[in-house]
Design a protein around this motif. Structure first.
Motif, mmCIF file in Angstrom:
data_model
loop_
_atom_site.group_PDB
_atom_site.id
_atom_site.type_symbol
_atom_site.label_atom_id
_atom_site.label_comp_id
_atom_site.label_asym_id
_atom_site.label_seq_id
_atom_site.Cartn_x
_atom_site.Cartn_y
_atom_site.Cartn_z
ATOM 1 N N GLU A 110 0.817 -1.210 0.000
ATOM 2 C CA GLU A 110 0.000 0.000 0.000
ATOM 3 C C GLU A 110 0.851 1.262 0.000
ATOM 4 O OE1 GLU A 110 -3.420 0.018 -0.078
ATOM 5 O OE2 GLU A 110 -3.322 -2.161 -0.313
ATOM 6 N N GLY A 111 2.091 1.160 0.450
ATOM 7 C CA GLY A 111 2.975 2.318 0.481
ATOM 8 C C GLY A 111 4.027 2.155 1.560
ATOM 9 N N PHE A 112 4.978 3.069 1.551
ATOM 10 C CA PHE A 112 6.046 3.033 2.543
ATOM 11 C C PHE A 112 5.603 3.698 3.840
ATOM 12 C CE2 PHE A 112 8.742 1.731 -0.867
ATOM 13 C CZ PHE A 112 9.834 1.114 -0.262
ATOM 14 N N ALA A 113 6.149 3.212 4.946
ATOM 15 C CA ALA A 113 5.916 3.834 6.249
ATOM 16 C C ALA A 113 6.721 5.132 6.330
ATOM 17 C CB ALA A 113 6.310 2.881 7.370
ATOM 18 N N LYS A 114 6.500 5.873 7.406
ATOM 19 C CA LYS A 114 7.171 7.158 7.570
ATOM 20 C C LYS A 114 8.682 7.003 7.629
ATOM 21 C CE LYS A 114 6.984 11.402 10.317
ATOM 22 N NZ LYS A 114 6.325 12.099 11.458
ATOM 23 N N ASP A 115 9.174 5.863 8.134
ATOM 24 C CA ASP A 115 10.624 5.659 8.226
ATOM 25 C C ASP A 115 11.262 5.378 6.871
ATOM 26 O OD1 ASP A 115 9.972 3.004 7.643
ATOM 27 O OD2 ASP A 115 10.323 2.284 9.675
ATOM 28 N N ASN A 116 10.432 5.214 5.829
ATOM 29 C CA ASN A 116 10.896 4.982 4.459
ATOM 30 C C ASN A 116 11.675 3.679 4.310
ATOM 31 O OD1 ASN A 116 10.407 6.174 1.957
ATOM 32 N ND2 ASN A 116 12.449 7.065 1.817
ATOM 33 N N GLN A 117 11.534 2.792 5.285
ATOM 34 C CA GLN A 117 12.191 1.491 5.228
ATOM 35 C C GLN A 117 11.160 0.364 5.193
ATOM 36 O OE1 GLN A 117 15.488 1.217 4.787
ATOM 37 N NE2 GLN A 117 15.546 3.462 4.817
ATOM 38 N N MET A 161 -5.166 4.853 3.437
ATOM 39 C CA MET A 161 -4.861 6.188 2.940
ATOM 40 C C MET A 161 -3.686 6.750 3.719
ATOM 41 S SD MET A 161 -7.175 9.631 2.694
ATOM 42 C CE MET A 161 -6.466 11.137 2.009
ATOM 43 N N LEU A 162 -2.647 7.163 2.988
ATOM 44 C CA LEU A 162 -1.452 7.746 3.581
ATOM 45 C C LEU A 162 -1.366 9.220 3.219
ATOM 46 C CD1 LEU A 162 1.060 4.879 2.694
ATOM 47 C CD2 LEU A 162 0.170 5.409 4.968
ATOM 48 N N SER A 163 -0.948 10.041 4.162
ATOM 49 C CA SER A 163 -0.802 11.469 3.924
ATOM 50 C C SER A 163 0.506 11.744 3.190
ATOM 51 C CB SER A 163 -0.819 12.233 5.249
ATOM 52 O OG SER A 163 -0.422 13.580 5.056
ATOM 53 N N GLU A 164 0.422 12.467 2.078
ATOM 54 C CA GLU A 164 1.630 12.861 1.363
ATOM 55 C C GLU A 164 2.401 13.937 2.124
ATOM 56 O OE1 GLU A 164 0.278 14.068 -2.480
ATOM 57 O OE2 GLU A 164 0.266 12.021 -3.262
ATOM 58 N N LYS A 165 1.740 14.578 3.081
ATOM 59 C CA LYS A 165 2.389 15.647 3.848
ATOM 60 C C LYS A 165 3.148 15.083 5.049
ATOM 61 C CE LYS A 165 0.232 19.486 4.209
ATOM 62 N NZ LYS A 165 -0.769 20.537 4.567
ATOM 63 N N THR A 166 2.491 14.218 5.833
ATOM 64 C CA THR A 166 3.113 13.695 7.051
ATOM 65 C C THR A 166 3.699 12.303 6.877
ATOM 66 O OG1 THR A 166 1.087 12.653 7.873
ATOM 67 C CG2 THR A 166 1.415 14.998 8.387
ATOM 68 N N HIS A 167 3.315 11.616 5.797
ATOM 69 C CA HIS A 167 3.724 10.232 5.534
ATOM 70 C C HIS A 167 3.168 9.264 6.577
ATOM 71 C CE1 HIS A 167 7.510 11.964 3.302
ATOM 72 N NE2 HIS A 167 6.357 12.314 2.731
ATOM 73 N N PRO A 247 -28.512 20.421 0.439
ATOM 74 C CA PRO A 247 -27.999 21.520 1.247
ATOM 75 C C PRO A 247 -27.271 22.553 0.414
ATOM 76 C CG PRO A 247 -26.494 19.689 1.343
ATOM 77 C CD PRO A 247 -27.660 19.242 0.492
ATOM 78 N N SER A 248 -27.112 23.718 0.985
ATOM 79 C CA SER A 248 -26.254 24.723 0.378
ATOM 80 C C SER A 248 -24.876 24.542 0.980
ATOM 81 C CB SER A 248 -26.790 26.121 0.681
ATOM 82 O OG SER A 248 -25.902 27.102 0.204
ATOM 83 N N CYS A 249 -23.970 23.977 0.202
ATOM 84 C CA CYS A 249 -22.677 23.600 0.769
ATOM 85 C C CYS A 249 -21.615 23.668 -0.300
ATOM 86 C CB CYS A 249 -22.745 22.185 1.339
ATOM 87 S SG CYS A 249 -21.192 21.590 2.006
ATOM 88 N N THR A 250 -20.485 24.236 0.031
ATOM 89 C CA THR A 250 -19.351 24.265 -0.881
ATOM 90 C C THR A 250 -18.440 23.095 -0.559
ATOM 91 O OG1 THR A 250 -19.429 26.667 -0.991
ATOM 92 C CG2 THR A 250 -17.377 25.597 -1.699
ATOM 93 N N PRO A 251 -18.152 22.225 -1.537
ATOM 94 C CA PRO A 251 -17.278 21.082 -1.261
ATOM 95 C C PRO A 251 -15.944 21.554 -0.700
ATOM 96 C CG PRO A 251 -18.297 20.875 -3.420
ATOM 97 C CD PRO A 251 -18.617 22.246 -2.919
ATOM 98 N N PRO A 252 -15.432 20.879 0.318
ATOM 99 C CA PRO A 252 -14.206 21.328 0.972
ATOM 100 C C PRO A 252 -12.966 20.971 0.183
ATOM 101 C CG PRO A 252 -14.914 19.268 1.919
ATOM 102 C CD PRO A 252 -15.965 19.652 0.909
ATOM 103 N N THR A 253 -11.881 21.627 0.508
ATOM 104 C CA THR A 253 -10.567 21.239 0.010
ATOM 105 C C THR A 253 -9.885 20.449 1.110
ATOM 106 O OG1 THR A 253 -10.397 23.223 -1.351
ATOM 107 C CG2 THR A 253 -8.351 22.040 -0.860
ATOM 108 N N TRP A 254 -9.618 19.174 0.834
ATOM 109 C CA TRP A 254 -9.090 18.295 1.870
ATOM 110 C C TRP A 254 -7.581 18.395 1.945
ATOM 111 C CZ3 TRP A 254 -12.218 15.692 5.138
ATOM 112 C CH2 TRP A 254 -13.559 15.604 4.786
ATOM 113 N N PRO A 255 -7.029 18.266 3.154
ATOM 114 C CA PRO A 255 -5.569 18.247 3.281
ATOM 115 C C PRO A 255 -4.994 16.993 2.664
ATOM 116 C CG PRO A 255 -6.606 17.692 5.378
ATOM 117 C CD PRO A 255 -7.712 18.113 4.447
ATOM 118 N N THR A 256 -3.754 17.062 2.224
ATOM 119 C CA THR A 256 -3.108 15.887 1.641
ATOM 120 C C THR A 256 -2.370 15.115 2.705
ATOM 121 O OG1 THR A 256 -1.209 17.255 1.079
ATOM 122 C CG2 THR A 256 -2.865 16.900 -0.634
#
Length: 256
Positions: A110-117, A161-167, A247-256
């Motif tokens: 699924e992807g690499f962990a934060k330690d990149n190992q 789901m992995l964050s591209e910002k925090t890994h 509803p009256s709603c503006t779709p949000p911008t989600w953090p990566t």
């Protein structure tokens, strides 16, 4: 919106987008089956010029390549003639096996962990596993530790789901009667809950449209207006065209 450009200039060829490097926004790593229709060779593509540079000629039945958080090619998956899947470390020109599943089993990095190992691996290998779960696996040693299985013991793991910002992991999803999430990022969970409350009637979900991915919300299409009789006595006081749907709603911008 700028006009689309054909960057490969090839006919009768299937192109795979394999990696979108954050470290080099002018580059894509792509797979091309122009040499062998069955298997894709790995290329580095310049978005500015369309120049293609061969990275790996695929003579080893490789079905997927995995890049780490530094956009370095680290792993590959080989599909063997007997239906088994073999995960390999990419060490220069050498491909070294470290994990294998049979035709009756499944596995996916699924992807690499934060330690990149270590990597997050979805797997149901072994007689002790009835359902696929996610483990943390070290490709260098083969050592693995449990990470997340279905807490209800009902379904295979769906996605991580992995964050591209925090890994770091954001959530682990399970496709049951409806999508269930086991949240790992509590701040993201709170944001998701707030948006869900303010956008009732909207569907918020992850999207994967290469080369981008993220979260977005959409409102279901307005149901068709009923065919009201022409007689004014049968028509409700508020016509369908003036009734507010959703509803009256503006779709949000989600953090990566």
């Amino acid at each position: 919106m700028p006009a689309a450009r054909d960057l490969t200039g090839l006919k009768g060829v299937r192109v795979q987008i394999l990696n979108v490097p954050l470290t080099d926004p002018n580059t894509l790593y792509i797979g091309l089956n122009d040499r062998d229709k069955a298997w894709h060779d790995l290329y580095k593509l310049s978005l500015a010029t369309g120049e293609k540079t061969l990275v790996r000629q695929n003579n080893d039945r490789i079905g997927s390549w995995v890049f780490d958080w530094n956009d370095q090619l680290r792993l590959a998956a080989r599909s063997n003639p007997d239906g088994s899947t073999e995960w390999l470390r990419v060490e220069g020109a050498q491909l070294t096996p470290f994990y294998k599943t049979t035709i009756d089993e499944q596995s996916n990095v699924e992807g690499f962990a934060k330690d990149n190992q270590r990597v997050y691996l979805a797997t149901n290998r072994g007689g002790a596993r009835d359902l696929a779960e996610i483990v943390l696996l070290d490709p260098a040693t083969g050592q693995e530790q449990p990470y997340q299985a279905d807490p209800l013991k009902r379904v295979d793991v769906g996605e991580l789901m992995l964050s591209e910002k925090t890994h770091e992991p954001v959530y682990v999803g399970f496709e049951d009667d409806r999508l269930r999430r086991v949240w790992k990022d509590k701040a993201f969970e709170q944001d998701f809950a707030n948006v869900s409350r303010s956008c009732r009637g909207w569907t918020c979900a992850r999207y994967r449209t290469p080369p981008t991915s993220g979260y977005g919300c959409s409102r279901p299409a307005r149901p068709p207006s009923p065919a009201w009789p022409t007689s004014s006595t049968a028509k409700p006081s508020s016509s369908p065209s003036s009734t507010k749907h959703g509803p009256s709603c503006t779709p949000p911008t989600w953090p990566t």
